[in-house]
Design a protein around this motif. Sequence first.
Motif, short mmCIF file in Angstrom:
data_model
loop_
_atom_site.label_atom_id
_atom_site.label_comp_id
_atom_site.label_asym_id
_atom_site.label_seq_id
_atom_site.Cartn_x
_atom_site.Cartn_y
_atom_site.Cartn_z
N ARG A 16 -15.07 -21.92 -9.08
CA ARG A 16 -14.12 -21.15 -9.88
C ARG A 16 -14.66 -19.76 -10.19
NH1 ARG A 16 -13.13 -26.33 -11.40
NH2 ARG A 16 -14.74 -26.44 -12.99
N ALA A 17 -15.92 -19.69 -10.58
CA ALA A 17 -16.52 -18.39 -10.91
C ALA A 17 -16.59 -17.50 -9.67
CB ALA A 17 -17.92 -18.59 -11.49
N ALA A 59 -17.91 -23.14 1.70
CA ALA A 59 -17.56 -24.34 0.94
C ALA A 59 -16.21 -24.16 0.24
CB ALA A 59 -18.64 -24.64 -0.10
N ILE A 60 -15.98 -22.99 -0.31
CA ILE A 60 -14.74 -22.75 -1.05
C ILE A 60 -13.55 -22.66 -0.09
CG2 ILE A 60 -13.49 -21.05 -2.45
CD1 ILE A 60 -16.26 -20.29 -3.64
N ILE A 61 -13.65 -21.81 0.89
CA ILE A 61 -12.52 -21.58 1.80
C ILE A 61 -12.41 -22.72 2.80
CG2 ILE A 61 -11.59 -20.03 3.55
CD1 ILE A 61 -12.71 -17.71 1.94
N GLY A 62 -13.51 -23.37 3.10
CA GLY A 62 -13.50 -24.47 4.07
C GLY A 62 -12.56 -25.59 3.67
N THR A 63 -12.49 -25.93 2.39
CA THR A 63 -11.57 -27.01 1.97
C THR A 63 -10.12 -26.60 2.18
OG1 THR A 63 -11.65 -26.26 -0.33
CG2 THR A 63 -13.19 -28.00 0.30
N PHE A 64 -9.81 -25.33 1.93
CA PHE A 64 -8.46 -24.80 2.19
C PHE A 64 -8.14 -24.91 3.68
CE2 PHE A 64 -5.98 -20.60 2.69
CZ PHE A 64 -4.75 -21.22 2.52
N PHE A 65 -9.06 -24.44 4.53
CA PHE A 65 -8.84 -24.48 5.97
C PHE A 65 -8.75 -25.92 6.47
CE2 PHE A 65 -10.77 -20.03 7.00
CZ PHE A 65 -9.71 -19.43 6.36
N ASP A 66 -9.57 -26.81 5.94
CA ASP A 66 -9.51 -28.22 6.35
C ASP A 66 -8.14 -28.82 6.04
OD1 ASP A 66 -12.14 -28.09 7.22
OD2 ASP A 66 -12.96 -29.16 5.47
N ASP A 67 -7.63 -28.52 4.84
CA ASP A 67 -6.32 -29.06 4.45
C ASP A 67 -5.19 -28.47 5.31
OD1 ASP A 67 -7.62 -30.56 2.55
OD2 ASP A 67 -6.92 -29.41 0.83
N LEU A 68 -5.28 -27.16 5.61
CA LEU A 68 -4.29 -26.55 6.49
C LEU A 68 -4.34 -27.18 7.88
CD1 LEU A 68 -4.36 -22.68 5.84
CD2 LEU A 68 -2.42 -24.23 5.54
N HIS A 99 -4.31 -24.50 -3.07
CA HIS A 99 -5.43 -23.57 -2.84
C HIS A 99 -5.05 -22.12 -3.15
CE1 HIS A 99 -7.97 -26.65 -1.03
NE2 HIS A 99 -6.89 -27.08 -0.40
N ARG A 100 -4.10 -21.92 -4.03
CA ARG A 100 -3.60 -20.56 -4.28
C ARG A 100 -4.66 -19.58 -4.74
NH1 ARG A 100 0.66 -22.18 -8.44
NH2 ARG A 100 -0.49 -23.99 -9.07
N ALA A 101 -5.68 -20.05 -5.42
CA ALA A 101 -6.75 -19.14 -5.88
C ALA A 101 -7.59 -18.64 -4.72
CB ALA A 101 -7.63 -19.85 -6.90
N THR A 102 -7.59 -19.35 -3.61
CA THR A 102 -8.38 -18.96 -2.45
C THR A 102 -7.74 -17.81 -1.68
OG1 THR A 102 -9.09 -21.26 -2.27
CG2 THR A 102 -9.50 -19.88 -0.37
N LEU A 107 -7.57 -12.84 1.89
CA LEU A 107 -6.90 -11.59 2.24
C LEU A 107 -7.75 -10.36 1.96
CD1 LEU A 107 -3.34 -12.44 0.89
CD2 LEU A 107 -4.04 -12.28 3.28
N ARG A 108 -8.51 -10.39 0.88
CA ARG A 108 -9.29 -9.22 0.49
C ARG A 108 -10.51 -9.03 1.37
NH1 ARG A 108 -10.86 -6.89 -5.27
NH2 ARG A 108 -12.44 -5.47 -4.54
N ASP A 109 -11.14 -10.12 1.76
CA ASP A 109 -12.41 -10.04 2.48
C ASP A 109 -12.34 -10.73 3.83
OD1 ASP A 109 -14.13 -8.61 0.58
OD2 ASP A 109 -13.69 -10.32 -0.72
N ILE A 110 -11.37 -10.32 4.63
CA ILE A 110 -11.18 -10.97 5.92
C ILE A 110 -12.41 -10.86 6.82
CG2 ILE A 110 -10.07 -9.04 7.12
CD1 ILE A 110 -8.95 -12.72 7.28
#
Length: 193
Positions: A16-17, A59-68, A99-102, A107-110
Amino acid sequence: MQQETKSRDTKGDIHRAALELFSSQGYEKTSLREIAEQVGITKASLYYHYSSKQDLLKAIIGTFFDDLYAMFQRVDTVPWSPEAERELLAAYLDVVITHRATGPTVLRDIAAVLAAFGDDLGELIERSRRFQLWLAGPDPSPRDRVIATAAVEVVGAVFSAGLEPAQLSDAEFHQTLLEAATAVLTGRRNVPS
């Protein structure tokens, strides 16, 4: 009398931080020290969980990508029908809203995301394109394909514009986005009713 101890979700706090800092000031400008301070742990404690900032991003974005990826795999097994279309659009929205916080970090740091995920990101993009083609319906015309892509982009546009109204519950937000994407899809010509 036994004292009840409250277990801390340190990894969740770190995620989260990190997301908050990555979204507000960018991946490159955020240090692991800042993340540790925001969580209230030492930098050494943070290194216990993640060996690098890129490892944390994965770790953070990986869970989003795994779910997608899991959602996109359904396209290979579910034949297109109006009911299946609505079901898979709803499943896509479930992942995006969860995963809306991701999203702002992606988008900012592609460039950082590309460096962290490389070929895996290419596979995810290919799966996304197959989902869009599936949404175009059976035997789609080029026009149908453009409309299906636009329907998916409606969802992305809402998140990239920061238009996540606080007045809507998750269920209302989900329903509103589903209605918007479905409305765009009604413009296809070659889709049976």
